[in-house]
Design an enzyme around this catalytic site. Structure first.
Site, short mmCIF file in Angstrom:
data_model
loop_
_atom_site.label_atom_id
_atom_site.label_comp_id
_atom_site.label_asym_id
_atom_site.label_seq_id
_atom_site.Cartn_x
_atom_site.Cartn_y
_atom_site.Cartn_z
N ASP A 307 29.44 44.92 48.53
CA ASP A 307 30.03 46.45 48.29
C ASP A 307 28.81 47.44 48.53
O ASP A 307 27.53 46.98 48.14
CB ASP A 307 30.73 46.53 47.10
CG ASP A 307 29.73 46.12 45.82
OD1 ASP A 307 29.16 45.15 45.88
OD2 ASP A 307 29.63 47.07 45.02
N GLU A 308 29.17 48.46 48.88
CA GLU A 308 28.11 49.66 48.76
C GLU A 308 27.05 49.41 49.10
O GLU A 308 25.71 49.99 48.38
CB GLU A 308 28.07 50.08 47.23
CG GLU A 308 29.46 50.60 47.02
CD GLU A 308 29.59 51.03 45.53
OE1 GLU A 308 29.03 50.46 44.53
OE2 GLU A 308 30.40 52.10 45.19
#
Ligand code: IFG
Length: 497
Positions: A307-308
């Site tokens: 993620d991210e």
């Protein structure tokens, strides 16, 4: 016949019928009878006996069931049956409670229902007054989804083995069966890796706000895994990558593209760190970390995060995920990753975890169409670190406020249009710990919303309705008080006075 009105079992079983008669009363003479020769059955029985002895003070001996044994709490394993390994039947007569399942796992799930059929005081940590009545019902039950998870972020703030075991206890009562541990992030690295000791020696020594942090030795991690296994809960460890890696970068200069190790981060921003994807040291690091963690983890899954990774160009990100999947497979595990990993070419066994309701789910849909399984964690429903409302001291609110009804009133089968229902493996509640420092904080955010998510994962869609659930939830209040759970008295629930 209709079951008793005040019955409160969560998750709602598939079928519950009243059978008339006085029901069963647990007393000083009650024995717990198990199938002869079944070590797993004996284990389920001894776990149940320990819990019931604590609050009743009764001896509750565990004994092998003879062919004509009829009295007491009788646990039976059939080895067959259409309800599956986690399914069970529970029949309450005036002389016996009989729990029957194809496998010991189903017996364990059935004993959680038995706990909830007894007065809430049964779950107290000290001897209480009875009587200990079980209403006359016949239950047949099995889960809707195989993956019924709860994730705990031990990286932003560290939670010790005892606190994690407490969370496992609370999960088990509601038949959750996956504990996802978010072990690494910008603020901390929480699992010892022999080949890279600085990850914990340095990277484990801090947390959000600059506290002392902490980490799990391999022995600690194995304690957590076996405690979970005893309750038929599978641990899924997460090493977040290529983003959310600040603690690793701070621990080893050679992991940084510029050879400089940044200081440990104690803030709560996200998305600004990444591994140096083209450095050989990075891949030695990943192979060692994944290899050592896989060797400690009996479950089939290893969560690679994903993620991210906002500083990583898409083509480099895709190549990274594809290469990491191969390392995970080489160490005998299957990968699960956050929804961003769907950008990469996924292996057939890889699972995608949907979370970010702010961005398009098209990648998730494409992965499902390609045959990959999905675990659903929509932030606006099951991110239990979201504030209940604007008055909640703890928590964040980037996905909005999540009250109990928000966590309950949704259907995993229809959440994402255009996704074949067969691809949905289940649901998982997230508890990120940027603002949570103690187990009391964890309990406040998890209760009453975690039981709501547990029912979403277990009960048939047709059996679920908010009005019925909120009353069953209210009846759990005395049980939570007996267990000293620091729960939020949500205004949406008619708690008994
Ligand atoms: N998103 C981040 C988490 C955490 C969360 C807090 C995911 C997959 C926001 N990533 O959720 O690390 O910061 O609500």
């Amino acid at each position: 016949m209709q079951p008793p009105k005040d019955l409160s079992v969560i998750p709602e079983p598939v079928s519950v019928h009243g059978t008339g008669g006085p029901g069963f009363t647990l007393d000083r003479g009650t024995r717990i009878l198990v199938p002869p020769g079944s070590a797993a059955g004996i284990h389920v029985a001894t776990t149940l006996a320990a819990e019931l002895r604590r609050s009743t003070g009764f001896p509750l001996p565990v004994a092998s069931a003879g062919a004509d044994d009829r009295d007491g709490i009788v646990l039976r394993i059939t080895g067959t049956g259409g309800l599956g390994d986690e399914g069970y039947t529970l029949e309450v007569g005036d002389r016996a409670v009989v729990v029957t399942s194809k496998a010991a796992e189903g017996l364990f799930r059935g004993t959680q229902t038995l706990r909830q059929l007894l007065p809430g005081a049964i779950d107290a940590g000290s001897v209480q007054r009875g009587p200990w009545r079980v209403p006359a019902v016949r239950i047949s039950d099995h889960p809707r989804y195989a993956w019924r998870g709860a994730a705990l972020d031990v990286a932003r703030h560290f939670f010790g083995v005892d606190e994690v075991e407490r969370y496992i206890d609370l999960m088990a009562l509601y038949k959750l069966n996956v504990l996802h541990l978010h072990l690494t992030d910008d603020q901390g690295w929480r699992i010892a890796v022999d080949g890279w000791p600085n990850l914990t020696r340095h990277g484990g020594g801090s947390e959000v706000g600059g506290g002392r942090g902490g980490w799990y030795s391999k022995r600690d991690y194995q304690r957590i895994v076996s405690y979970a296994q005893d309750r038929y809960i599978t641990v899924v460890p997460e090493i977040d990558m290529p983003g959310h890696v600040g603690a690793a970068l701070s621990s080893y200069p050679e992991l940084n593209c510029d050879g400089q190790a940044p200081p440990l981060y104690t803030g709560t921003e996200v998305g600004f760190t990444s591994l140096c994807i083209d450095k050989p040291a990075t891949w030695r690091f990943l192979d060692d970390v994944i290899g050592e963690l896989a060797a400690l983890t009996p479950g089939p899954w290893l969560h690679i995060g994903g993620d991210e990774a906002n500083t990583v160009p898409d083509d480099r990100y895709r190549a990274f995920v594809e290469r990491v999947q191969r390392i995970v497979r080489a160490h005998g595990k299957r990968a699960i990753g956050w929804q961003e990993t769907a950008k990469a070419k996924l292996e057939p066994t890889s699972v995608v975890q949907y979370w970010d309701v702010r961005s398009s789910a098209d990648g998730v849909r494409a992965a499902a169409r390609a045959g990959n399984g999905l675990v659903l964690s929509p932030a606006s429903r099951v991110y239990l670190d979201m504030k209940y409302d604007s008055g909640t001291r703890l928590g964040l609110q980037w996905a909005g406020h999540v009250e109990v009804r928000d966590a309950y009133d949704w259907d995993p089968a229809t959440l994402l249009d255009g996704v074949d229902r067969q691809r949905v493996l289940g649901v998982e509640a997230q508890l990120w710990s940027e603002t949570l420092e103690t187990i009391d904080d964890v309990e406040f955010m998890a209760f009453p919303r975690l039981p709501a998510v547990a029912e979403v994962g277990w009960s048939p869609g047709s059996a679920r309705d908010w009005q019925g659930f909120r009353h069953r939830l209210a009846a759990q209040g005395p049980r939570w008080a007996a267990m000293s759970i620091n729960y939020h008295r949500s205004a949406q629930v008619p708690w008994p006075e």
